[in-house]
Design a protein around this motif. Structure first.
Motif, PDB file in Angstrom:
ATOM      1  N   UNK A  21       0.833  -1.206   0.000  1.00  0.00           N
ATOM      2  CA  UNK A  21       0.000   0.000   0.000  1.00  0.00           C
ATOM      3  C   UNK A  21       0.865   1.252   0.000  1.00  0.00           C
ATOM      4  N   UNK A  22       1.929   1.227   0.786  1.00  0.00           N
ATOM      5  CA  UNK A  22       2.837   2.385   0.842  1.00  0.00           C
ATOM      6  C   UNK A  22       3.521   2.584  -0.510  1.00  0.00           C
ATOM      7  N   UNK A  23       4.019   1.483  -1.093  1.00  0.00           N
ATOM      8  CA  UNK A  23       4.715   1.594  -2.379  1.00  0.00           C
ATOM      9  C   UNK A  23       3.765   2.054  -3.472  1.00  0.00           C
ATOM     10  N   UNK A  24       2.543   1.538  -3.477  1.00  0.00           N
ATOM     11  CA  UNK A  24       1.569   1.951  -4.486  1.00  0.00           C
ATOM     12  C   UNK A  24       1.273   3.434  -4.370  1.00  0.00           C
ATOM     13  N   UNK A  25       1.113   3.914  -3.138  1.00  0.00           N
ATOM     14  CA  UNK A  25       0.840   5.343  -2.930  1.00  0.00           C
ATOM     15  C   UNK A  25       1.990   6.189  -3.462  1.00  0.00           C
ATOM     16  N   UNK A  84       1.912  -1.037 -15.973  1.00  0.00           N
ATOM     17  CA  UNK A  84       1.788  -0.945 -14.514  1.00  0.00           C
ATOM     18  C   UNK A  84       1.481   0.491 -14.098  1.00  0.00           C
ATOM     19  N   UNK A  85       2.237   1.441 -14.632  1.00  0.00           N
ATOM     20  CA  UNK A  85       2.038   2.843 -14.265  1.00  0.00           C
ATOM     21  C   UNK A  85       0.665   3.355 -14.695  1.00  0.00           C
ATOM     22  N   UNK A  86       0.229   2.927 -15.866  1.00  0.00           N
ATOM     23  CA  UNK A  86      -1.086   3.362 -16.339  1.00  0.00           C
ATOM     24  C   UNK A  86      -2.213   2.719 -15.532  1.00  0.00           C
ATOM     25  N   UNK A  87      -1.964   1.509 -15.040  1.00  0.00           N
ATOM     26  CA  UNK A  87      -3.030   0.774 -14.374  1.00  0.00           C
ATOM     27  C   UNK A  87      -3.027   0.872 -12.862  1.00  0.00           C
ATOM     28  N   UNK A  88      -2.118   1.643 -12.295  1.00  0.00           N
ATOM     29  CA  UNK A  88      -2.008   1.705 -10.840  1.00  0.00           C
ATOM     30  C   UNK A  88      -3.309   2.122 -10.159  1.00  0.00           C
ATOM     31  N   UNK A  89      -4.058   2.993 -10.794  1.00  0.00           N
ATOM     32  CA  UNK A  89      -5.307   3.452 -10.170  1.00  0.00           C
ATOM     33  C   UNK A  89      -6.313   2.311 -10.048  1.00  0.00           C
ATOM     34  N   UNK A  90      -6.138   1.276 -10.863  1.00  0.00           N
ATOM     35  CA  UNK A  90      -7.071   0.144 -10.815  1.00  0.00           C
ATOM     36  C   UNK A  90      -6.623  -0.938  -9.837  1.00  0.00           C
ATOM     37  N   UNK A 112       1.248  -6.885  -4.842  1.00  0.00           N
ATOM     38  CA  UNK A 112       1.593  -6.000  -5.954  1.00  0.00           C
ATOM     39  C   UNK A 112       2.450  -6.740  -6.963  1.00  0.00           C
ATOM     40  N   UNK A 113       3.425  -7.519  -6.461  1.00  0.00           N
ATOM     41  CA  UNK A 113       4.295  -8.250  -7.390  1.00  0.00           C
ATOM     42  C   UNK A 113       3.501  -9.235  -8.232  1.00  0.00           C
TER      43      UNK A 113
END
Length: 216
Positions: free
Chosen positions: A16-20, A66-72, A79-80
Motif C-alpha cells: 500500500x505504501x509503495x503503491x501510494x 503498470x504505471x497506467x493501471x495503478x489506479x485500478x 503488488x508483485x
C-alpha cells in the motif's frame, strides 16, 4: 511457501505504501520497484518470447502498463503478483503475434524424466533392490566456505541457465527471486501441481550438478 497472517498483513501494508508512492510519481519509488521486481518480470517474459532482448522489451512495455493501471490496483493480491500477471499477458500477446502461442506447460521437454538418475539405485537382482548405491552427500557436513565459494555459486547459476525453459523459469521465480508458489502459478497460468513438479525437477538437476562438483 506459506505466508502467515502477520507476514501477509505486513506485506499488504508495504504494498500500500509503495503503491501510494508510485501513484504520486515518486522517482525513488519507481527505482525501488524496478530493482525489486525486474528479475521476476524478466523471468516470466523470457518464458514466452524468443530472446532476451524481446523479454527486455516486454518488461519495458509492462512497466508502462503498470504505471497506467495503478489506479485500478485494489490490493486483492500482492503488488508483485499483479505486476507479473501484466508481464505474462503482454508476453503471451506478443507470442501470439509471433505465431509462438504455445502454452507455458508445453515448454517442458522432459515430462517423463526421473528426478534422480536410475543408475543411482540398486537393481532388482542386487541386495536391497531399489535402495541407494551411494547416499547423497550430507551438505551440512561440508565447510560453509566451500558451499559459498564463488566457483560453487557460479556453477549453480550455470546449472540453472542450462535447464529447460519451463524449469528454469520456475526455479528462478521460486528460489532466486523468492516468489511464493501461488504467485508463480498465477503468473505463468499453470496449476500448483505442475509448478511443484517443474520446481522439483529443476532442483534435482541443479543438485545433481552440485553433487558432482562437491564430491569430486
Amino acid at each position: 511457501m506459506v505466508i502467515g497472517p502477520a507476514a501477509g498483513e505486513r506485506a499488504a501494508e508495504e504494498d500500500a505504501v509503495l503503491v501510494a508512492r508510485l501513484r504520486g510519481r515518486e522517482e525513488r519509488a519507481f527505482e525501488e520497484a524496478t530493482s525489486t521486481f525486474y528479475p521476476a518480470m524478466f523471468a516470466v517474459a523470457r518464458a514466452y518470447v524468443r530472446s532476451g532482448s524481446d523479454a527486455e522489451e516486454v518488461v519495458q512495455e509492462a512497466w508502462l502498463g503498470v504505471l497506467k493501471g495503478l489506479e485500478r490496483f485494489e490490493g486483492r493480491s500482492r503488488l508483485r503478483t499483479w505486476v507479473l500477471q501484466i508481464v505474462a499477458n503482454i508476453a503471451r500477446d506478443r507470442a501470439v503475434r509471433e505465431a509462438r502461442s504455445l502454452p507455458f506447460s508445453s515448454l517442458e521437454d522432459d515430462a517423463g524424466e526421473p528426478a534422480v538418475e536410475p543408475e543411482r539405485f540398486r537393481g532388482p537382482d542386487e541386495p536391497y533392490p531399489g535402495g541407494w548405491r551411494s547416499f547423497p552427500t550430507d551438505w551440512a557436513t561440508l565447510p560453509e566456505e566451500r558451499l559459498l565459494a564463488r566457483e560453487t555459486l557460479d556453477l549453480v547459476r550455470r546449472a540453472i541457465d542450462e535447464l529447460p525453459l519451463a524449469q528454469r523459469t520456475v526455479i528462478t521465480l521460486r528460489d532466486v527471486v523468492g516468489c511464493a508458489a501461488d504467485e508463480v502459478s498465477e503468473a505463468l497460468g499453470v496449476s500448483e501441481g505442475n509448478q511443484r513438479v517443474l520446481l522439483h525437477r529443476a532442483r534435482a538437476r541443479v543438485r545433481a550438478r552440485l553433487e558432482r562438483h562437491l564430491d569430486g
